[in-house]
Motif scaffolding. Structure first.
Motif, PDB file in Angstrom:
ATOM      1  N   SER A 259     -43.209   7.939  42.933  1.00 21.46           N
ATOM      2  CA  SER A 259     -43.490   8.316  44.313  1.00 21.46           C
ATOM      3  C   SER A 259     -42.441   7.691  45.219  1.00 21.46           C
ATOM      4  O   SER A 259     -41.674   6.804  44.802  1.00 21.46           O
ATOM      5  CB  SER A 259     -44.873   7.821  44.714  1.00 21.46           C
ATOM      6  OG  SER A 259     -44.898   6.393  44.741  1.00 21.46           O
ATOM      7  N   VAL A 260     -42.399   8.127  46.474  1.00 23.61           N
ATOM      8  CA  VAL A 260     -41.445   7.544  47.417  1.00 23.61           C
ATOM      9  C   VAL A 260     -41.648   6.037  47.508  1.00 23.61           C
ATOM     10  O   VAL A 260     -40.680   5.262  47.486  1.00 23.61           O
ATOM     11  CB  VAL A 260     -41.592   8.199  48.805  1.00 23.61           C
ATOM     12  CG1 VAL A 260     -40.752   7.443  49.839  1.00 23.61           C
ATOM     13  CG2 VAL A 260     -41.175   9.665  48.757  1.00 23.61           C
ATOM     14  N   ARG A 261     -42.886   5.623  47.567  1.00 20.85           N
ATOM     15  CA  ARG A 261     -43.171   4.193  47.678  1.00 20.85           C
ATOM     16  C   ARG A 261     -42.704   3.440  46.433  1.00 20.85           C
ATOM     17  O   ARG A 261     -42.049   2.381  46.535  1.00 20.85           O
ATOM     18  CB  ARG A 261     -44.669   3.995  47.881  1.00 20.85           C
ATOM     19  CG  ARG A 261     -45.092   2.535  48.056  1.00 20.85           C
ATOM     20  CD  ARG A 261     -46.570   2.437  48.330  1.00 20.85           C
ATOM     21  NE  ARG A 261     -46.994   1.047  48.483  1.00 20.85           N
ATOM     22  CZ  ARG A 261     -48.239   0.665  48.728  1.00 20.85           C
ATOM     23  NH1 ARG A 261     -49.189   1.590  48.870  1.00 20.85           N
ATOM     24  NH2 ARG A 261     -48.536  -0.612  48.838  1.00 20.85           N
ATOM     25  N   ALA A 262     -43.013   3.972  45.263  1.00 23.82           N
ATOM     26  CA  ALA A 262     -42.616   3.313  44.016  1.00 23.82           C
ATOM     27  C   ALA A 262     -41.100   3.344  43.842  1.00 23.82           C
ATOM     28  O   ALA A 262     -40.497   2.393  43.326  1.00 23.82           O
ATOM     29  CB  ALA A 262     -43.293   3.988  42.826  1.00 23.82           C
ATOM     30  N   GLU A 268     -35.422  -1.766  45.378  1.00 23.58           N
ATOM     31  CA  GLU A 268     -35.242  -3.116  45.898  1.00 23.58           C
ATOM     32  C   GLU A 268     -35.411  -4.174  44.814  1.00 23.58           C
ATOM     33  O   GLU A 268     -34.578  -5.081  44.674  1.00 23.58           O
ATOM     34  CB  GLU A 268     -36.241  -3.375  47.026  1.00 23.58           C
ATOM     35  CG  GLU A 268     -36.126  -4.759  47.642  1.00 23.58           C
ATOM     36  CD  GLU A 268     -37.082  -4.977  48.790  1.00 23.58           C
ATOM     37  OE1 GLU A 268     -37.129  -6.115  49.298  1.00 23.58           O
ATOM     38  OE2 GLU A 268     -37.791  -4.021  49.183  1.00 23.58           O
ATOM     39  N   GLU A 269     -36.466  -4.053  44.018  1.00 28.42           N
ATOM     40  CA  GLU A 269     -36.781  -5.089  43.033  1.00 28.42           C
ATOM     41  C   GLU A 269     -35.745  -5.151  41.918  1.00 28.42           C
ATOM     42  O   GLU A 269     -35.403  -6.228  41.426  1.00 28.42           O
ATOM     43  CB  GLU A 269     -38.174  -4.841  42.449  1.00 28.42           C
ATOM     44  CG  GLU A 269     -39.297  -5.035  43.457  1.00 28.42           C
ATOM     45  CD  GLU A 269     -40.630  -4.544  42.931  1.00 28.42           C
ATOM     46  OE1 GLU A 269     -40.692  -4.164  41.728  1.00 28.42           O
ATOM     47  OE2 GLU A 269     -41.610  -4.522  43.704  1.00 28.42           O
ATOM     48  N   GLU A 270     -35.255  -4.002  41.488  1.00 27.13           N
ATOM     49  CA  GLU A 270     -34.321  -3.943  40.363  1.00 27.13           C
ATOM     50  C   GLU A 270     -32.860  -3.927  40.801  1.00 27.13           C
ATOM     51  O   GLU A 270     -31.961  -3.894  39.950  1.00 27.13           O
ATOM     52  CB  GLU A 270     -34.605  -2.695  39.518  1.00 27.13           C
ATOM     53  CG  GLU A 270     -35.999  -2.642  38.912  1.00 27.13           C
ATOM     54  CD  GLU A 270     -36.229  -3.729  37.895  1.00 27.13           C
ATOM     55  OE1 GLU A 270     -35.239  -4.201  37.280  1.00 27.13           O
ATOM     56  OE2 GLU A 270     -37.393  -4.122  37.707  1.00 27.13           O
ATOM     57  N   LYS A 312     -25.355  -1.818  31.949  1.00 23.81           N
ATOM     58  CA  LYS A 312     -26.750  -2.231  32.059  1.00 23.81           C
ATOM     59  C   LYS A 312     -27.305  -2.091  33.476  1.00 23.81           C
ATOM     60  O   LYS A 312     -28.441  -2.475  33.745  1.00 23.81           O
ATOM     61  CB  LYS A 312     -26.895  -3.684  31.589  1.00 23.81           C
ATOM     62  CG  LYS A 312     -26.540  -3.872  30.119  1.00 23.81           C
ATOM     63  CD  LYS A 312     -26.708  -5.321  29.675  1.00 23.81           C
ATOM     64  CE  LYS A 312     -26.344  -5.489  28.202  1.00 23.81           C
ATOM     65  NZ  LYS A 312     -26.493  -6.896  27.759  1.00 23.81           N
ATOM     66  N   GLN A 313     -26.516  -1.527  34.358  1.00 18.88           N
ATOM     67  CA  GLN A 313     -26.944  -1.335  35.742  1.00 18.88           C
ATOM     68  C   GLN A 313     -28.222  -0.487  35.796  1.00 18.88           C
ATOM     69  O   GLN A 313     -28.265   0.627  35.278  1.00 18.88           O
ATOM     70  CB  GLN A 313     -25.843  -0.621  36.522  1.00 18.88           C
ATOM     71  CG  GLN A 313     -26.237  -0.094  37.889  1.00 18.88           C
ATOM     72  CD  GLN A 313     -26.518  -1.196  38.880  1.00 18.88           C
ATOM     73  OE1 GLN A 313     -25.699  -2.082  39.064  1.00 18.88           O
ATOM     74  NE2 GLN A 313     -27.677  -1.142  39.518  1.00 18.88           N
ATOM     75  N   PRO A 314     -29.300  -0.981  36.412  1.00 22.12           N
ATOM     76  CA  PRO A 314     -30.488  -0.136  36.588  1.00 22.12           C
ATOM     77  C   PRO A 314     -30.139   1.073  37.452  1.00 22.12           C
ATOM     78  O   PRO A 314     -29.479   0.936  38.489  1.00 22.12           O
ATOM     79  CB  PRO A 314     -31.484  -1.060  37.290  1.00 22.12           C
ATOM     80  CG  PRO A 314     -31.029  -2.444  36.961  1.00 22.12           C
ATOM     81  CD  PRO A 314     -29.524  -2.355  36.897  1.00 22.12           C
ATOM     82  N   ILE A 315     -30.552   2.242  37.022  1.00 17.56           N
ATOM     83  CA  ILE A 315     -30.220   3.479  37.727  1.00 17.56           C
ATOM     84  C   ILE A 315     -31.490   4.250  38.056  1.00 17.56           C
ATOM     85  O   ILE A 315     -32.346   4.477  37.198  1.00 17.56           O
ATOM     86  CB  ILE A 315     -29.285   4.358  36.875  1.00 17.56           C
ATOM     87  CG1 ILE A 315     -27.913   3.689  36.713  1.00 17.56           C
ATOM     88  CG2 ILE A 315     -29.123   5.754  37.499  1.00 17.56           C
ATOM     89  CD1 ILE A 315     -26.981   4.413  35.764  1.00 17.56           C
ATOM     90  N   ALA A 339     -31.490   3.728  32.910  1.00 16.54           N
ATOM     91  CA  ALA A 339     -32.139   4.532  33.948  1.00 16.54           C
ATOM     92  C   ALA A 339     -33.625   4.183  33.934  1.00 16.54           C
ATOM     93  O   ALA A 339     -34.235   4.093  32.865  1.00 16.54           O
ATOM     94  CB  ALA A 339     -31.936   6.020  33.690  1.00 16.54           C
ATOM     95  N   ILE A 340     -34.198   3.967  35.120  1.00 15.97           N
ATOM     96  CA  ILE A 340     -35.585   3.474  35.176  1.00 15.97           C
ATOM     97  C   ILE A 340     -36.527   4.433  35.898  1.00 15.97           C
ATOM     98  O   ILE A 340     -37.697   4.100  36.110  1.00 15.97           O
ATOM     99  CB  ILE A 340     -35.639   2.092  35.855  1.00 15.97           C
ATOM    100  CG1 ILE A 340     -35.005   2.143  37.248  1.00 15.97           C
ATOM    101  CG2 ILE A 340     -34.946   1.055  34.982  1.00 15.97           C
ATOM    102  CD1 ILE A 340     -35.115   0.826  38.028  1.00 15.97           C
TER     103      ILE A 340
END
Length: 469
Positions: A259-262, A268-270, A312-315, A339-340
């Motif tokens: 979702s937009v919120r998630a 931000e967190e990752e 390893k960059q979160p995407i 990718a997350i």
């Protein structure tokens, strides 16, 4: 006997399927295994071998997952030292496959473990040669991509000269050449658009196979004009040598609809990188501030590899509905396994939620021509330097997208810059990166150089093309 080339245009990569009497071999498979499993199942065949021509640098091979799912034997040529169970074949070793045989020919030069596979038919006659990156149509593999070697590129080129003359050129002219890549790959310089041919024709047209060519001439011609390979190449080679996470696990983690919120929380967190994969025209009309554009409908994976330094960059990604799996697959082919998730409902969901939206400033080629002044307009040409050297707008600054991270420090934030590439894809990537880093005076030229050529802009005289890769 069946031989099929499985060609993937976005990577200019060729994998191969060979089947005889219920047994199959796959040569240089891509990361995803399903196409090869389905092909063998359609023939009622069992995959016996996964043959690797070398430790690939430009993509992550599917050898590990494919072997696990089929119990096939992974085969490398002599001197390979994989960090997993595999058969390291001897030079000249014969592998039986149904009623045919495959001869392992050690052909070092592109890398030291590089090998080609000579297929002999049911009658024992030489039929086809799977050359990997040793021999292309019109070219040979560049000798500067080996993993952790003390040898110089000139040393490797010398090995390649010997391999071609001693192992490949003595074969019959009618032998079919099946290379690992075609035009568009960064693994060579002058590859043909054709994806297979005969050895006899290559002896006639391939500069590297001239019979009167000295070793010194060969080394000079093969090494001249090389530029730094894309930054992800050595990292992919290490993955292919050392092993990697199962693609099934990578896919399950990546295909999370957020979702937009998630999505905002994960961003931000990752400390994730947000990649917008829509068409460039749609991106220009509106995008999430801070995201960058790399569209799926072009050379998506190679550009991610060239521009994102950390595998390893979160995407997180924005995608058109139904294309999420394709994006994850193409990311994983070049080693981006982190990718997350993606924004459920795509960009429209973001906009409908009332979140902030940004746009790209654009100008048509015709309008740019009206304001053009060679002394006053700052024009960045995002094409490769070889394209720029062929022909460019006078006073344009060569600013290849490949090396944008290196060149960013030369740009004055207070000045206005116009950016173009050949047709609009690369310049949109460049402009989006500028925007993500706080540059506000960057304007994209619609239609790129093709559109600019149709105006009255002064162009440099056509010069002999300088080969970059």
């Amino acid at each position: 006997m069946k031989v099929e080339q499985i060609y993937t245009g976005c990577l200019a990569e060729a994998a191969y399927y060979i089947e005889s009497d219920g047994e199959a071999a796959i040569i240089d498979p891509l990361r995803e295994t399903q196409p090869y499993l389905e092909r063998a199942e359609a023939d009622g065949a069992k995959i016996k071998y996964v043959l690797e021509t070398h430790f690939h640098a430009d993509f992550v091979s599917g050898h590990l997952d494919l072997a696990k799912k089929t119990t096939a034997t992974i085969v490398f040529g002599p001197t390979a030292q994989p960090n997993f169970k595999a058969h390291v074949a001897k030079d000249g070793e014969i592998l039986k496959l149904g009623k045919v045989s495959i001869v392992v020919l050690h052909t070092p030069g592109h890398t030291m473990e590089s090998s080609t596979y000579l297929l002999r038919d049911e009658n024992g006659q030489d039929y086809a040669l799977f050359t990997g990156d040793t021999l292309f149509l019109g070219d040979v593999g560049r000798p500067d991509l080996a993993v952790k070697t003390d040898l110089s590129r000139e040393d490797l080129a010398g090995h390649l000269f010997d391999s071609l003359r001693n192992k490949i050129m003595p074969l019959a002219d009618e032998v079919i050449v099946y290379p690992g890549h075609g035009a568009g790959s960064a693994c060579g310089k002058k590859m043909s658009k054709e994806t297979w041919g005969t050895l006899g024709m290559q002896k006639q047209v391939n500069y590297a196979l001239r019979t009167n060519m000295s070793r010194a001439e060969f080394v000079k011609e093969v090494t001249e004009g090389l530029v730094d390979p894309p930054q992800y190449f050595p990292k992919n080679a290490v993955m292919n040598k050392m092993g990697y996470e199962s693609f099934d696990e990578v896919r399950d983690r990546a295909l999370q609809a957020l979702s937009v919120r998630a999505f905002k929380a994960a961003w931000e967190e990752e400390e994730a990188l947000v990649i917008d994969t829509r068409h460039q025209d749609e991106f220009a009309k509106g995008f999430i501030p801070g995201s960058i554009f790399i569209g799926i409908d072009d050379n998506f994976a190679p550009w991610v590899g060239a521009l994102v330094p950390d595998l390893k960059q979160p995407i997180l990604f924005i995608a058109d509905a139904g294309r999420e799996d394709e994006i994850v697959t193409r990311l994983s082919r070049v080693g981006y396994d982190n990718a997350i998730g993606y924004l459920e409902g795509g960009f429209n969901t973001w906009k409908e939620a009332g979140e902030e939206v940004d746009q790209i400033a654009e100008i048509s080629a015709e309008d740019f021509a009206k304001i053009y002044s060679s002394s006053k307009v700052n024009l960045l040409d995002a094409r490769r330097s070889s394209e720029y050297e062929t022909q460019h707008v006078q006073s344009a600054i060569s600013f290849p997208l490949d090396f944008i991270n290196r060149g960013m420090s030369t740009i004055d934030r207070e000045k206005t810059y116009y950016v173009h590439c050949a047709g609009g894809y690369r310049s949109m990537i460049a402009v989006s990166i500028f925007k993500s880093r706080g540059f506000t005076n960057i304007i994209n030229i619609q239609g790129g150089f093709k559109a600019l050529q149709a105006t009255n802009l002064p162009l440099s005289e056509l010069v002999e093309q300088v080969t970059e890769l």
